[in-house]
Write an enzyme that holds these catalytic residues in place. Structure first.
Site, PDB file in Angstrom:
ATOM      1  N   GLU A  35      66.319 -13.489 -48.205  1.00 48.27           N
ATOM      2  CA  GLU A  35      65.824 -12.115 -48.355  1.00 48.27           C
ATOM      3  C   GLU A  35      64.472 -12.017 -47.670  1.00 48.27           C
ATOM      4  O   GLU A  35      63.525 -12.719 -48.053  1.00 48.27           O
ATOM      5  CB  GLU A  35      65.708 -11.747 -49.832  1.00 48.27           C
ATOM      6  CG  GLU A  35      65.044 -10.402 -50.096  1.00 48.27           C
ATOM      7  CD  GLU A  35      65.688  -9.241 -49.342  1.00 48.27           C
ATOM      8  OE1 GLU A  35      64.981  -8.592 -48.533  1.00 48.27           O
ATOM      9  OE2 GLU A  35      66.900  -9.009 -49.552  1.00 48.27           O
ATOM     10  N   THR A  42      67.570  -2.374 -52.218  1.00 46.13           N
ATOM     11  CA  THR A  42      67.250  -0.945 -52.259  1.00 46.13           C
ATOM     12  C   THR A  42      67.218  -0.406 -53.677  1.00 46.13           C
ATOM     13  O   THR A  42      66.288   0.288 -54.067  1.00 46.13           O
ATOM     14  CB  THR A  42      68.269  -0.155 -51.420  1.00 46.13           C
ATOM     15  OG1 THR A  42      68.148  -0.548 -50.050  1.00 46.13           O
ATOM     16  CG2 THR A  42      68.019   1.345 -51.533  1.00 46.13           C
ATOM     17  N   CYS A  43      68.246  -0.706 -54.464  1.00 50.37           N
ATOM     18  CA  CYS A  43      68.361  -0.099 -55.788  1.00 50.37           C
ATOM     19  C   CYS A  43      67.148  -0.389 -56.657  1.00 50.37           C
ATOM     20  O   CYS A  43      66.564   0.506 -57.256  1.00 50.37           O
ATOM     21  CB  CYS A  43      69.636  -0.592 -56.482  1.00 50.37           C
ATOM     22  SG  CYS A  43      69.830   0.067 -58.154  1.00 50.37           S
ATOM     23  N   CYS A  48      67.536   3.427 -56.833  1.00 53.87           N
ATOM     24  CA  CYS A  48      67.987   3.931 -58.136  1.00 53.87           C
ATOM     25  C   CYS A  48      66.956   3.800 -59.246  1.00 53.87           C
ATOM     26  O   CYS A  48      66.699   4.746 -59.991  1.00 53.87           O
ATOM     27  CB  CYS A  48      69.255   3.206 -58.589  1.00 53.87           C
ATOM     28  SG  CYS A  48      70.402   2.757 -57.295  1.00 53.87           S
ATOM     29  N   LYS A  51      63.570   5.697 -58.697  1.00 55.60           N
ATOM     30  CA  LYS A  51      63.967   7.109 -58.688  1.00 55.60           C
ATOM     31  C   LYS A  51      64.195   7.623 -60.106  1.00 55.60           C
ATOM     32  O   LYS A  51      63.703   8.680 -60.487  1.00 55.60           O
ATOM     33  CB  LYS A  51      65.230   7.255 -57.838  1.00 55.60           C
ATOM     34  CG  LYS A  51      65.843   8.652 -57.738  1.00 55.60           C
ATOM     35  CD  LYS A  51      66.890   8.921 -58.804  1.00 55.60           C
ATOM     36  CE  LYS A  51      68.004   7.940 -58.858  1.00 55.60           C
ATOM     37  NZ  LYS A  51      68.948   7.979 -57.754  1.00 55.60           N
ATOM     38  N   TYR A  99      65.162 -10.739 -61.150  1.00 49.51           N
ATOM     39  CA  TYR A  99      66.211 -11.033 -60.170  1.00 49.51           C
ATOM     40  C   TYR A  99      66.028 -12.447 -59.603  1.00 49.51           C
ATOM     41  O   TYR A  99      66.984 -13.220 -59.485  1.00 49.51           O
ATOM     42  CB  TYR A  99      66.180 -10.006 -59.037  1.00 49.51           C
ATOM     43  CG  TYR A  99      67.157  -8.881 -59.210  1.00 49.51           C
ATOM     44  CD1 TYR A  99      68.196  -8.689 -58.311  1.00 49.51           C
ATOM     45  CD2 TYR A  99      67.062  -7.990 -60.280  1.00 49.51           C
ATOM     46  CE1 TYR A  99      69.112  -7.656 -58.457  1.00 49.51           C
ATOM     47  CE2 TYR A  99      67.957  -6.962 -60.450  1.00 49.51           C
ATOM     48  CZ  TYR A  99      68.985  -6.793 -59.539  1.00 49.51           C
ATOM     49  OH  TYR A  99      69.895  -5.778 -59.701  1.00 49.51           O
ATOM     50  N   GLY A 177      70.856  17.668 -48.173  1.00 54.49           N
ATOM     51  CA  GLY A 177      71.510  18.368 -49.281  1.00 54.49           C
ATOM     52  C   GLY A 177      72.327  17.456 -50.162  1.00 54.49           C
ATOM     53  O   GLY A 177      73.168  17.928 -50.933  1.00 54.49           O
ATOM     54  N   TYR A 179      72.517  13.499 -52.537  1.00 58.59           N
ATOM     55  CA  TYR A 179      71.906  12.857 -53.696  1.00 58.59           C
ATOM     56  C   TYR A 179      70.375  12.790 -53.593  1.00 58.59           C
ATOM     57  O   TYR A 179      69.651  13.300 -54.445  1.00 58.59           O
ATOM     58  CB  TYR A 179      72.386  11.404 -53.825  1.00 58.59           C
ATOM     59  CG  TYR A 179      73.807  11.162 -54.228  1.00 58.59           C
ATOM     60  CD1 TYR A 179      74.109  10.672 -55.495  1.00 58.59           C
ATOM     61  CD2 TYR A 179      74.859  11.347 -53.340  1.00 58.59           C
ATOM     62  CE1 TYR A 179      75.415  10.385 -55.863  1.00 58.59           C
ATOM     63  CE2 TYR A 179      76.173  11.075 -53.694  1.00 58.59           C
ATOM     64  CZ  TYR A 179      76.444  10.595 -54.963  1.00 58.59           C
ATOM     65  OH  TYR A 179      77.733  10.313 -55.321  1.00 58.59           O
ATOM     66  N   ILE A 180      69.909  12.082 -52.556  1.00 58.55           N
ATOM     67  CA  ILE A 180      68.488  11.742 -52.479  1.00 58.55           C
ATOM     68  C   ILE A 180      67.625  12.980 -52.310  1.00 58.55           C
ATOM     69  O   ILE A 180      66.588  13.131 -52.966  1.00 58.55           O
ATOM     70  CB  ILE A 180      68.248  10.736 -51.343  1.00 58.55           C
ATOM     71  CG1 ILE A 180      69.006   9.441 -51.647  1.00 58.55           C
ATOM     72  CG2 ILE A 180      66.768  10.445 -51.166  1.00 58.55           C
ATOM     73  CD1 ILE A 180      69.017   8.440 -50.504  1.00 58.55           C
ATOM     74  N   GLU A 183      67.580  14.943 -55.641  1.00 59.47           N
ATOM     75  CA  GLU A 183      66.870  14.213 -56.688  1.00 59.47           C
ATOM     76  C   GLU A 183      65.364  14.299 -56.480  1.00 59.47           C
ATOM     77  O   GLU A 183      64.608  14.553 -57.426  1.00 59.47           O
ATOM     78  CB  GLU A 183      67.345  12.760 -56.717  1.00 59.47           C
ATOM     79  CG  GLU A 183      68.759  12.638 -57.284  1.00 59.47           C
ATOM     80  CD  GLU A 183      69.388  11.287 -57.105  1.00 59.47           C
ATOM     81  OE1 GLU A 183      70.412  11.019 -57.767  1.00 59.47           O
ATOM     82  OE2 GLU A 183      68.876  10.476 -56.296  1.00 59.47           O
ATOM     83  N   HIS A 438      80.835  17.342 -83.019  1.00 62.32           N
ATOM     84  CA  HIS A 438      80.070  18.589 -83.086  1.00 62.32           C
ATOM     85  C   HIS A 438      78.727  18.367 -83.795  1.00 62.32           C
ATOM     86  O   HIS A 438      78.649  17.589 -84.729  1.00 62.32           O
ATOM     87  CB  HIS A 438      80.891  19.624 -83.862  1.00 62.32           C
ATOM     88  CG  HIS A 438      80.253  20.970 -83.955  1.00 62.32           C
ATOM     89  ND1 HIS A 438      80.207  21.849 -82.893  1.00 62.32           N
ATOM     90  CD2 HIS A 438      79.629  21.578 -84.997  1.00 62.32           C
ATOM     91  CE1 HIS A 438      79.585  22.951 -83.282  1.00 62.32           C
ATOM     92  NE2 HIS A 438      79.227  22.806 -84.544  1.00 62.32           N
ATOM     93  N   GLU A 443      81.741  18.216 -76.419  1.00 61.70           N
ATOM     94  CA  GLU A 443      82.937  18.567 -77.197  1.00 61.70           C
ATOM     95  C   GLU A 443      83.806  19.579 -76.436  1.00 61.70           C
ATOM     96  O   GLU A 443      85.009  19.709 -76.707  1.00 61.70           O
ATOM     97  CB  GLU A 443      82.559  19.109 -78.567  1.00 61.70           C
ATOM     98  CG  GLU A 443      81.857  20.450 -78.564  1.00 61.70           C
ATOM     99  CD  GLU A 443      81.458  20.888 -79.971  1.00 61.70           C
ATOM    100  OE1 GLU A 443      82.365  21.185 -80.758  1.00 61.70           O
ATOM    101  OE2 GLU A 443      80.241  20.916 -80.260  1.00 61.70           O
TER     102      GLU A 443
END
Length: 461
Positions: A35, A42-43, A48, A51, A99, A177, A179-180, A183, A438, A443
């Site tokens: 790495e 990225t996540c 993710c 974000k 990680y 337009g 996800y990113i 958000e 409820h 529901e």
């Protein structure tokens, strides 16, 4: 003496690569992970996780406003962007450490350097050292795509830089337009920025159910976000600390920041793919793989966003696990890319699984639609002008639930549970037989009895 230095060499320390390395090492394989940036990919580092942290924080101001309807009187409040960024960085550093620790605990080794293929079994590291591997897994992910090189593109930031801005922009233009883009539009608006979204298509969230697209746009506009569609940014001028975005329609917008979120491209450049015999998929620009994630080179596999199949972190993790099970665990596993739940952490939130109404009508002769559009219970006291959308797409012949689409608070959490039922091919009768919980918004999913629309495709003569 072993024929190769290692059994598996993983290029990329993101979620997919890490999962594959850990599982393979658990099977007794000698594993190395390379790495060049930060473990987590990225996540964890710039996607993710940060974000979602930003999204959670951006809700606070609205919660304070809504509290008045429930009897709370809250005085002056203040927000400090630098504190948010610093605390986010601490959490990301913690996760990066986790990680790293988890990989090393599994018995795999990490090398913090770039890795390039010299041939199908040889990897050259940035240190100049070479390593030979029986199997190679490419999990290098993707990166933001800025699109055509328009004048002033050097002034534009991506989501990568948005996580590290020194101060909150008072005005920001976001092109995109998906996800990113949406958000971050909600994030910046929640913290008090004046936000304008520019998108080339006729409406945001291309590929999502049409009712979802309309509902999200209406709700975002209620919250003060300006959405301009059928338009693109053609030029960006810089004036001191300010910017002017020129649009294809002839108008222009002044702002303190310009961000593009118009898609991502797979990280395939300068990896030595050609020398190792690894082909690119001409349809999407990612590494071409089969159902087992195997590339055109028999011993080289690729998973996650670098294949440009379904670019979601849980999918990359599942692909990495399946690869390790198949190659090292002798338990052949193929990942099913159908019926994958997904969420957009826009404001309001979107959760969806399965087919859209449009997709179902194209594939099935009889399609029933069940839809509820209602004011959530919280809004009856807060006074906020907002509505929730719940929608089920059903095969009118078999009664199978083909898709579920939700827009509103906790949409993602609800969808994760519903995805189990959809994956199990539950019928509308199964939903109807489930007792409602409820009072909840969800529901509605088990109490909608009458179709709001019924589509029957006439057979061709």
């Amino acid at each position: 003496m072993a024929e190769y230095d290692v059994d598996l060499f993983v290029i990329g320390g993101g979620s997919g690569g890490v999962r594959a390395a850990r599982i393979a090492a658990g099977y007794g394989a000698r594993v190395v992970v390379a790495e060049e940036y930060r473990m987590g990919g990225t996540c964890v580092i710039r996607g993710c996780v940060p974000k979602k942290l930003f999204v959670i924080g951006s809700h606070v101001h609205q919660e304070i406003e809504d509290a008045a309807g429930f009897g709370w009187s809250i005085g002056d409040v203040s927000f400090d962007w630098a504190t948010l960024v610093a605390n986010k960085d601490k959490e990301i550093a913690r996760l990066e450490g986790a990680y790293t620790t988890n990989v090393e605990k599994s018995g795999a080794r990490i090398v913090k350097t770039r890795a390039v293929l010299e041939d199908a079994h040889t990897i050259r590291l940035g240190t100049g050292e070479t390593v030979t591997a029986k199997y190679i897994l490419i999990a290098t992910g993707g990166a933001p795509n800025h699109g055509p090189a328009i004048p002033g593109i050097e002034h534009v930031i991506s989501s990568n830089e948005a996580f590290h801005l020194k101060e909150l922009p008072k005005r920001i233009v976001i092109q995109g337009g998906g996800y990113i883009a949406l958000e971050f539009a909600g994030i910046f608006a929640g913290y008090g920025s004046d936000v304008t979204v520019v998108y080339r298509g006729e409406n945001i969230l291309r590929g999502f159910d049409e009712d979802v697209r309309k509902h999200v746009r209406a709700e975002m506009e209620k919250r003060g976000i300006t959405i301009i569609t059928g338009c693109t940014v053609t030029k960006v001028d810089k004036h001191g600390r300010d910017f002017t975005s020129h649009l294809s329609g002839g108008s222009s917008i002044a702002s303190d920041q310009v961000m593009f979120a118009i898609g991502r491209h797979p990280n395939v450049a300068n990896l030595g793919l050609e020398t190792a015999g690894v082909a690119i998929n001409p349809a999407n620009g990612g590494i071409q793989v089969d159902g087992w994630s195997k590339t055109s080179a028999d011993n080289i596999y690729a998973i996650g966003d670098v294949t440009h199949r379904t670019n979601l972190t849980p999918v990359a993790i599942r692909e990495g696990h399946a690869f390790a099970d198949t190659v090292f665990g002798k338990r052949p596993v193929q990942v099913d890319h159908a019926t994958i739940p997904t969420a957009v952490f826009s404001q309001p939130e979107v959760g969806t699984v399965g087919m859209t109404e449009q997709e179902a009508r194209a594939q099935f002769s009889h399609v029933d639609i069940y839809k509820a559009d209602f004011r959530p219970i919280k809004a009856t006291m807060s006074g906020r002008d907002t509505r929730v959308l719940m929608k089920l797409v059903v095969d009118g012949l078999s009664d199978r639930v083909l898709g579920c689409h939700i827009v509103g608070d906790c949409a993602a959490e609800i969808t994760q549970a519903v995805a189990i039922a959809v994956k199990m091919k539950a019928t509308k009768a199964d939903f109807d037989a489930t007792v409602a919980l409820h009072p909840t918004a969800s529901e509605e999913l088990v109490t909608m009895r009458t179709p709001t629309a019924r589509h029957v495709r006439q057979a061709a003569e």
